[in-house]
Write an enzyme that holds these catalytic residues in place. Structure first.
Site, PDB file in Angstrom:
ATOM      1  N   ASP A   1       0.901  -1.118   0.229  1.00  0.00           N
ATOM      2  CA  ASP A   1      -0.167   0.048   0.210  1.00  0.00           C
ATOM      3  C   ASP A   1       0.920   1.127  -0.158  1.00  0.00           C
ATOM      4  OD1 ASP A   1      -0.876  -2.237   1.403  1.00  0.00           O
ATOM      5  OD2 ASP A   1      -2.718  -1.257   1.833  1.00  0.00           O
TER       6      ASP A   1
ATOM      7  N   GLU B   1      -4.369   2.193  -2.722  1.00  0.00           N
ATOM      8  CA  GLU B   1      -5.425   2.731  -1.982  1.00  0.00           C
ATOM      9  C   GLU B   1      -5.562   3.700  -1.171  1.00  0.00           C
ATOM     10  OE1 GLU B   1      -8.114   0.809   0.551  1.00  0.00           O
ATOM     11  OE2 GLU B   1      -6.501   0.360   1.798  1.00  0.00           O
ATOM     12  N   ASN B   2      -3.973   3.874  -0.642  1.00  0.00           N
ATOM     13  CA  ASN B   2      -3.920   5.154   0.185  1.00  0.00           C
ATOM     14  C   ASN B   2      -3.256   6.230  -0.455  1.00  0.00           C
ATOM     15  OD1 ASN B   2      -3.650   2.292   2.622  1.00  0.00           O
ATOM     16  ND2 ASN B   2      -5.154   3.668   2.806  1.00  0.00           N
TER      17      ASN B   2
ATOM     18  N   ASN C   1     -10.379  -1.206   0.885  1.00  0.00           N
ATOM     19  CA  ASN C   1     -11.480  -0.410   1.392  1.00  0.00           C
ATOM     20  C   ASN C   1     -11.731   1.065   1.199  1.00  0.00           C
ATOM     21  OD1 ASN C   1      -9.192  -0.836   3.346  1.00  0.00           O
ATOM     22  ND2 ASN C   1     -10.384   0.473   4.796  1.00  0.00           N
ATOM     23  N   HIS C   2     -10.482   1.806   0.659  1.00  0.00           N
ATOM     24  CA  HIS C   2     -10.622   3.018   0.566  1.00  0.00           C
ATOM     25  C   HIS C   2     -10.519   3.440  -0.996  1.00  0.00           C
ATOM     26  CE1 HIS C   2      -9.662   4.378   4.505  1.00  0.00           C
ATOM     27  NE2 HIS C   2      -8.674   3.406   4.758  1.00  0.00           N
TER      28      HIS C   2
ATOM     29  N   HIS D   1      -7.027  -7.961   0.282  1.00  0.00           N
ATOM     30  CA  HIS D   1      -6.891  -6.794   1.083  1.00  0.00           C
ATOM     31  C   HIS D   1      -7.725  -7.072   2.266  1.00  0.00           C
ATOM     32  CE1 HIS D   1      -5.831  -2.541   1.308  1.00  0.00           C
ATOM     33  NE2 HIS D   1      -7.027  -2.336   1.774  1.00  0.00           N
TER      34      HIS D   1
ATOM     35  N   HIS E   1      -3.182  -4.274   3.319  1.00  0.00           N
ATOM     36  CA  HIS E   1      -4.219  -3.505   3.931  1.00  0.00           C
ATOM     37  C   HIS E   1      -3.772  -3.205   5.566  1.00  0.00           C
ATOM     38  CE1 HIS E   1      -7.846  -2.131   5.966  1.00  0.00           C
ATOM     39  NE2 HIS E   1      -7.628  -2.972   6.953  1.00  0.00           N
TER      40      HIS E   1
ATOM     41  N   HIS F   1      -0.498  -2.817   6.541  1.00  0.00           N
ATOM     42  CA  HIS F   1       0.619  -1.910   6.396  1.00  0.00           C
ATOM     43  C   HIS F   1       2.050  -2.400   7.077  1.00  0.00           C
ATOM     44  CE1 HIS F   1      -1.947   1.950   5.039  1.00  0.00           C
ATOM     45  NE2 HIS F   1      -2.215   0.678   4.576  1.00  0.00           N
TER      46      HIS F   1
END
Length: 267
Positions: A8, A39-40, A67-68, A153, A178, A180
């Protein structure tokens, strides 16, 4: 084929680590395919079209989400014109975008990239195991796809672990994203699938999972509302896994890659 999966990307620190270091790694390690979870990437929450393009320009071949996915509202629109951007396949029917993409790698090989979101301690989406089955049946390894990568994820290590064993021998790589924090269990499973429970992140590890420490630590101690979470701004670590894939589409080796920042370096 030699494939790199990077964890991520969190905020500017992660983006800089990727854009500054990835082009050299593609050349030095002779990488045929690079997949990144993005996604981040937009200030810690979601992704924008400009950032997506920056990752591709740096040498990335496919970007996965989680999820983001929709934290940046523009993603709901531009994802349909971004063929190498993949959101979780177990979102409900009618969700914008795609849950898998068959992409052409730098060496001309066809790589199927699948993204799913876990259900333990997360939003209870559709069955992620069924979603992966559906995608690999549509483009089976060795007949349509030369390699298959599955980005799980998910929050729970047990759920990610289960994915590795269920799809061992049927895909090239199952990797968790997810949480991290990189786990040390990277290996090739008995059936020939490379696996790691969590690949970690590309970002500043002098943080709380990529966020500046001040607000998370205050929230955990005081349990009261406060300021916004902000990505940490120190030097980012590029955290990933390099997988060698044979002519049959299965892995022959899996090596951790960590470059820059505060973690122990490994190439």
């Amino acid at each position: 084929m030699r494939l790199l999966f990077l964890g991520d990307v969190v905020g500017k620190s992660g983006r800089v680590a990727v854009t500054e270091r990835l082009p050299g790694l593609v050349s030095d390690l002779k990488l045929d395919c690079v997949v990144i979870n993005g996604e981040n990437a937009a200030h810690g929450f979601g992704i924008t079209e400009a950032i997506y393009q920056d990752l591709l320009d740096a040498g990335c071949d496919c970007v996965t989400l989680g999820n983001h996915s929709w934290d940046q509202r523009e993603a709901l629109v531009f994802i349909d014109r971004a063929p190498r951007l993949v959101r979780p396949a177990n979102y409900p029917p009618g969700t914008p975008g795609r849950g898998a993409a068959l992409i052409e790698a730098k060496n001309g090989a066809q790589v199927l990239v699948i993204n799913v979101m876990g259900r333990l301690f997360m939003d209870p989406l559709d069955d992620p195991f069924v979603a992966v089955e559906r995608e690999i049946e549509a483009a089976p390894l060795g007949r349509v796809a030369d390699a298959i990568v599955v980005d799980v994820h998910a929050e729970a290590t047990s759920e990610k672990n289960a994915f590795g064993h269920i799809f061992d021998g049927r895909v090239s790589l199952v990797v968790g994203t997810h949480t991290h924090i990189p786990t040390s269990d990277h290996r090739v499973l008995r059936g020939g699938t490379a696996y790691q429970t969590d690949i970690g992140m590309c970002g500043d590890y002098d943080s709380v999972i990529g966020m500046d420490k001040t607000e998370p630590l205050r929230r955990m101690r005081e349990k009261t509302p406060g300021g916004k979470l902000e990505p940490a701004g120190g030097e980012g670590t590029l955290s990933g896994i390099v997988v060698e894939i044979g002519a049959n589409g299965l892995a022959t080796s899996a090596k951790a890659l960590r470059v820059g920042g505060v973690l122990e370096q490994t190439r």
